[in-house]
Design a protein around this motif. Structure first.
Motif, PDB file in Angstrom:
ATOM      1  N   LEU A  52       0.846  -1.187   0.000  1.00  0.00           N
ATOM      2  CA  LEU A  52       0.000   0.000   0.000  1.00  0.00           C
ATOM      3  C   LEU A  52       0.881   1.236   0.000  1.00  0.00           C
ATOM      4  O   LEU A  52       1.798   1.359   0.819  1.00  0.00           O
ATOM      5  N   SER A  53       0.612   2.146  -0.906  1.00  0.00           N
ATOM      6  CA  SER A  53       1.380   3.385  -0.951  1.00  0.00           C
ATOM      7  C   SER A  53       1.064   4.241   0.270  1.00  0.00           C
ATOM      8  O   SER A  53      -0.059   4.227   0.790  1.00  0.00           O
ATOM      9  N   VAL A  54       2.051   4.983   0.736  1.00  0.00           N
ATOM     10  CA  VAL A  54       1.844   5.884   1.879  1.00  0.00           C
ATOM     11  C   VAL A  54       0.856   6.969   1.499  1.00  0.00           C
ATOM     12  O   VAL A  54      -0.046   7.328   2.267  1.00  0.00           O
ATOM     13  N   VAL A  55       1.024   7.498   0.301  1.00  0.00           N
ATOM     14  CA  VAL A  55       0.105   8.524  -0.206  1.00  0.00           C
ATOM     15  C   VAL A  55      -1.007   7.831  -1.004  1.00  0.00           C
ATOM     16  O   VAL A  55      -0.741   7.159  -1.996  1.00  0.00           O
ATOM     17  N   GLY A  56      -2.211   7.950  -0.552  1.00  0.00           N
ATOM     18  CA  GLY A  56      -3.358   7.463  -1.305  1.00  0.00           C
ATOM     19  C   GLY A  56      -3.796   6.041  -1.049  1.00  0.00           C
ATOM     20  O   GLY A  56      -4.832   5.612  -1.549  1.00  0.00           O
ATOM     21  N   GLN A  57      -2.994   5.267  -0.273  1.00  0.00           N
ATOM     22  CA  GLN A  57      -3.344   3.874   0.019  1.00  0.00           C
ATOM     23  C   GLN A  57      -3.652   3.083  -1.261  1.00  0.00           C
ATOM     24  O   GLN A  57      -4.612   2.306  -1.328  1.00  0.00           O
ATOM     25  N   HIS A  58      -2.831   3.283  -2.264  1.00  0.00           N
ATOM     26  CA  HIS A  58      -2.996   2.539  -3.510  1.00  0.00           C
ATOM     27  C   HIS A  58      -2.318   1.183  -3.376  1.00  0.00           C
ATOM     28  O   HIS A  58      -1.174   1.096  -2.919  1.00  0.00           O
ATOM     29  N   LEU A  59      -3.011   0.137  -3.793  1.00  0.00           N
ATOM     30  CA  LEU A  59      -2.466  -1.208  -3.756  1.00  0.00           C
ATOM     31  C   LEU A  59      -1.668  -1.436  -5.032  1.00  0.00           C
ATOM     32  O   LEU A  59      -2.200  -1.298  -6.149  1.00  0.00           O
ATOM     33  N   CYS A  60      -0.383  -1.771  -4.867  1.00  0.00           N
ATOM     34  CA  CYS A  60       0.515  -1.860  -6.028  1.00  0.00           C
ATOM     35  C   CYS A  60       1.218  -3.208  -6.076  1.00  0.00           C
ATOM     36  O   CYS A  60       1.508  -3.831  -5.049  1.00  0.00           O
ATOM     37  N   LEU A  61       1.508  -3.650  -7.312  1.00  0.00           N
ATOM     38  CA  LEU A  61       2.298  -4.849  -7.521  1.00  0.00           C
ATOM     39  C   LEU A  61       3.759  -4.579  -7.178  1.00  0.00           C
ATOM     40  O   LEU A  61       4.161  -3.430  -6.951  1.00  0.00           O
ATOM     41  N   GLU A  62       4.563  -5.635  -7.196  1.00  0.00           N
ATOM     42  CA  GLU A  62       5.992  -5.479  -6.897  1.00  0.00           C
ATOM     43  C   GLU A  62       6.665  -4.510  -7.862  1.00  0.00           C
ATOM     44  O   GLU A  62       7.584  -3.774  -7.479  1.00  0.00           O
ATOM     45  N   ASP A  63       6.209  -4.495  -9.125  1.00  0.00           N
ATOM     46  CA  ASP A  63       6.839  -3.611 -10.105  1.00  0.00           C
ATOM     47  C   ASP A  63       6.267  -2.189 -10.063  1.00  0.00           C
ATOM     48  O   ASP A  63       6.634  -1.349 -10.890  1.00  0.00           O
ATOM     49  N   GLY A  64       5.378  -1.929  -9.135  1.00  0.00           N
ATOM     50  CA  GLY A  64       4.868  -0.582  -8.945  1.00  0.00           C
ATOM     51  C   GLY A  64       3.557  -0.269  -9.633  1.00  0.00           C
ATOM     52  O   GLY A  64       2.964   0.792  -9.388  1.00  0.00           O
ATOM     53  N   ARG A  65       3.082  -1.151 -10.501  1.00  0.00           N
ATOM     54  CA  ARG A  65       1.813  -0.880 -11.187  1.00  0.00           C
ATOM     55  C   ARG A  65       0.656  -0.899 -10.198  1.00  0.00           C
ATOM     56  O   ARG A  65       0.585  -1.775  -9.337  1.00  0.00           O
TER      57      ARG A  65
END
Length: 372
Positions: free
Chosen positions: A188-201
């Motif tokens: 989970l990104s610190v900004v926005g709580q976006h769930l991301c894959l290992e490669d960042g997508r």
């Protein structure tokens, strides 16, 4: 039915009051799902959008009417394969010249198209809603759809058609992950709580094809439960989110049969007459159901079930088939279970389908028999 599920899932008072007793009786599954629901609500729901792909199952009852077996709000399967079966039926009608039976035998049925359109619309809604937040978090790359699956997936081919349709029509990429892989490899990104894959997508949509049975949350370390909470906390759209998932509980199905409940939830028809017609139509598909052990009519129904076991089935809060109790096994549970254990079940009028004659070709040999 679809909008009714939405109305229930959007009503926290209804959900909590209906499910609290079940959660106490079934703490390791329904209790944990309800805890995730309450935790996310207390923290503030990060993603208010959710996608529902539901399947309401019915059976013919004695040749008189169709009664609802259940509503599946999570991992509703065989949309793709049923589309292919429909194409087979169309081929047979054409091949054998059964044109006069076309409308009867082959009603319009395109779940593969409808399901993938829903998935695509969800991704589009994510992109439009989260564009600025993704930019603020400096997250780049095309959003993807994650199919949340089992490690040894039995329905892979049903899912494969969806995956191919999403790519060929909209160039949407699908990544298949187990819940343990989501817990271990996404962040989970610190900004926005976006769930991301290992490669960042970024993950735009979590499409559950697993998660409906306690056996699918089996690791002692709680990987699957951690993943479930992680997804619910994220900006990814869930199909379904935990509130919709909870609507598949058998006690929710039973609650709808109680007087006044549908009237409190059905609000969409324009006129009073249309609203009543909608309520009557829904209610006509409900089998008699009883909240155990002390719901209205439950004592009488349990006594009748002991005398005539074939007239009822006992349903726990489970999906995926194979969990209900019938006949003497049902009587044994009714007689031996504690009141707390009984409260995790619903007693339901047994649906009695008509036996139909059919033929099966297996190994080049035609077998004749009856199915119900």
């Amino acid at each position: 039915i679809n909008y009714l599920v939405h109305r229930m899932a959007s009503n926290p008072t209804f959900m909590t009051e209906t499910l609290e007793v079940i959660a106490e009786a079934d703490p390791d599954f329904m209790g944990r799902l309800l805890h995730i629901y309450q935790t996310v609500r207390a923290e503030g729901v990060r993603q208010p959008l959710a996608l529902g792909i539901f399947r309401s199952d019915y059976m013919d009852h004695r040749g008189e009417k169709f009664l609802q077996v259940e509503v599946n709000t999570i991992a509703s399967g065989f949309g793709s394969l049923s589309t292919i079966v429909h194409q087979l039926h169309l081929h047979l009608v054409d091949y054998f010249g059964w044109e006069e039976y076309r409308e009867y035998l082959c009603p319009d049925n395109a779940p593969l198209k409808k399901i993938t359109e829903g998935l695509q619309v969800a991704v589009q809604a994510f992109v439009e809603r989260e564009k600025k937040s993704l930019a603020a978090a400096k997250i780049e790359g095309e959003p993807v759809i994650v199919f949340v699956v089992e490690a040894n997936e039995r329905n892979a081919f049903d899912q494969f058609w969806l995956q191919m349709e999403l790519w060929e029509k909209w160039r949407l990429r699908v990544v298949r992950l187990t819940m343990r892989e989501i817990e271990e490899t996404t962040h989970l990104s610190v900004v926005g709580q976006h769930l991301c894959l290992e490669d960042g997508r970024p993950i735009a949509l979590c499409y559950f094809r697993v998660g409906y049975d306690p056996s699918q949350y089996s690791s002692p370390q709680g990987h699957e439960w951690n993943a479930r909470l992680k997804m619910e906390r994220s900006s990814a759209i869930k199909c379904p989110d935990v509130s919709m998932h909870l609507c598949t509980a058998k006690s929710i199905q039973q609650k709808l049969t109680e007087p006044g409940v549908l009237e409190s939830l059905v609000d969409w028809p324009a006129t009073a007459a249309e609203k009543q017609a909608t309520i009557d139509g829904l209610r006509s598909t409900f089998a008699r159901q009883y909240a155990l052990p002390n719901g209205a009519g439950a004592a009488e129904a349990m006594a009748h079930a002991r005398q005539d076991p074939h007239a009822y089935v006992l349903k726990p809060q489970r999906e995926g088939g194979g969990h209900l109790y019938a006949d003497e096994q049902m009587v044994k549970v009714l007689e031996e279970a504690t009141p707390r254990e009984l409260s995790a079940h619903v007693l339901m009028e047994r649906i009695e389908p008509r036996p139909l004659q059919t033929w099966l070709m297996r190994g080049g040999v035609v077998q004749e028999g009856y199915v119900a």
